[in-house]
Design a protein around this motif. Structure first.
Motif, PDB file in Angstrom:
ATOM      1  N   ALA A 148       0.829  -1.203   0.000  1.00 23.37           N
ATOM      2  CA  ALA A 148       0.000   0.000   0.000  1.00 23.37           C
ATOM      3  C   ALA A 148       0.865   1.255   0.000  1.00 23.37           C
ATOM      4  CB  ALA A 148      -0.938  -0.003   1.194  1.00 23.37           C
ATOM      5  N   THR A 149       1.962   1.255   0.745  1.00 22.53           N
ATOM      6  CA  THR A 149       2.843   2.418   0.794  1.00 22.53           C
ATOM      7  C   THR A 149       3.486   2.661  -0.568  1.00 22.53           C
ATOM      8  OG1 THR A 149       3.322   1.964   3.114  1.00 22.53           O
ATOM      9  CG2 THR A 149       4.852   3.413   1.953  1.00 22.53           C
ATOM     10  N   ALA A 152       0.930   4.044  -2.928  1.00 24.79           N
ATOM     11  CA  ALA A 152       0.586   5.429  -2.606  1.00 24.79           C
ATOM     12  C   ALA A 152       1.666   6.389  -3.094  1.00 24.79           C
ATOM     13  CB  ALA A 152       0.370   5.592  -1.104  1.00 24.79           C
TER      14      ALA A 152
END
Length: 179
Positions: A148-149, A152
């Motif tokens: 997810a990081t 993003a």
């Protein structure tokens, strides 16, 4: 006015295009000249083996154009392949490549002796056994894996690029080139 660098670049590009075109035209002619094999002119034809390569344990289909005196034989085959006549006047059979005792990268001949004494020969090349799919990026995972990081950050960079492009295009359209 064109600069010499532009002319040289266009000359090199034109020369490369001409050579590629000449190669594409000459390749089929050279292939057809090299295709007349002495064995074929004496009545022997290549034995068709399909597929021609694969990992140990691969199932292969062999096609002969003559009536075989026996089966298709090779040290790569688990056992000789019995050939049966099909509707296209070919002799066809299916067999399996050994699972052990073969070297990866080596080509093994497969032969059929015809009732008229001629031999037809093909080959099978043993390749490495695939071990899973190719890695192609983040992919999915059971636990999320901390992707997810990374996603993003990548999305933020894409948005920043789009905003910068819009800002620059708008200033150029307005005639204000002093950024």
């Amino acid at each position: 006015m064109r600069t010499p660098q532009t002319r040289i670049g266009r000359l090199a590009l034109g020369t490369a295009a001409a050579l590629l075109t000449a190669g594409a035209v000459a390749a089929p002619a050279a292939a057809s000249e090299g295709g007349s094999d002495d064995k074929q002119s004496k009545g022997n034809h290549q034995l068709s083996v399909s597929p021609t390569s694969g990992p140990a344990g691969t199932t292969v289909t062999v096609r002969a154009t003559c009536e075989p005196a026996g089966g298709a034989a090779s040290e790569a085959l688990r056992q000789p392949i019995h050939l049966k006549r099909n509707d296209n006047n070919q002799w066809v059979g299916t067999g399996q490549i050994k699972r052990e005792g073969l070297r990866t990268g080596q080509s093994y001949p497969i032969r059929v002796t015809c009732v008229n004494g001629n031999q037809q020969t093909g080959s099978f090349t043993v390749t490495a056994t695939p071990s899973g799919g190719a890695s192609a990026g983040f992919g999915g995972s059971q636990d999320g894996g901390g992707y997810a990081t990374a996603l993003a950050v990548g999305g933020g960079i894409a948005v920043a690029g789009a905003v910068g492009y819009a800002f620059t295009a708008r200033r150029r359209a307005a005639g204000n080139h002093y950024y």
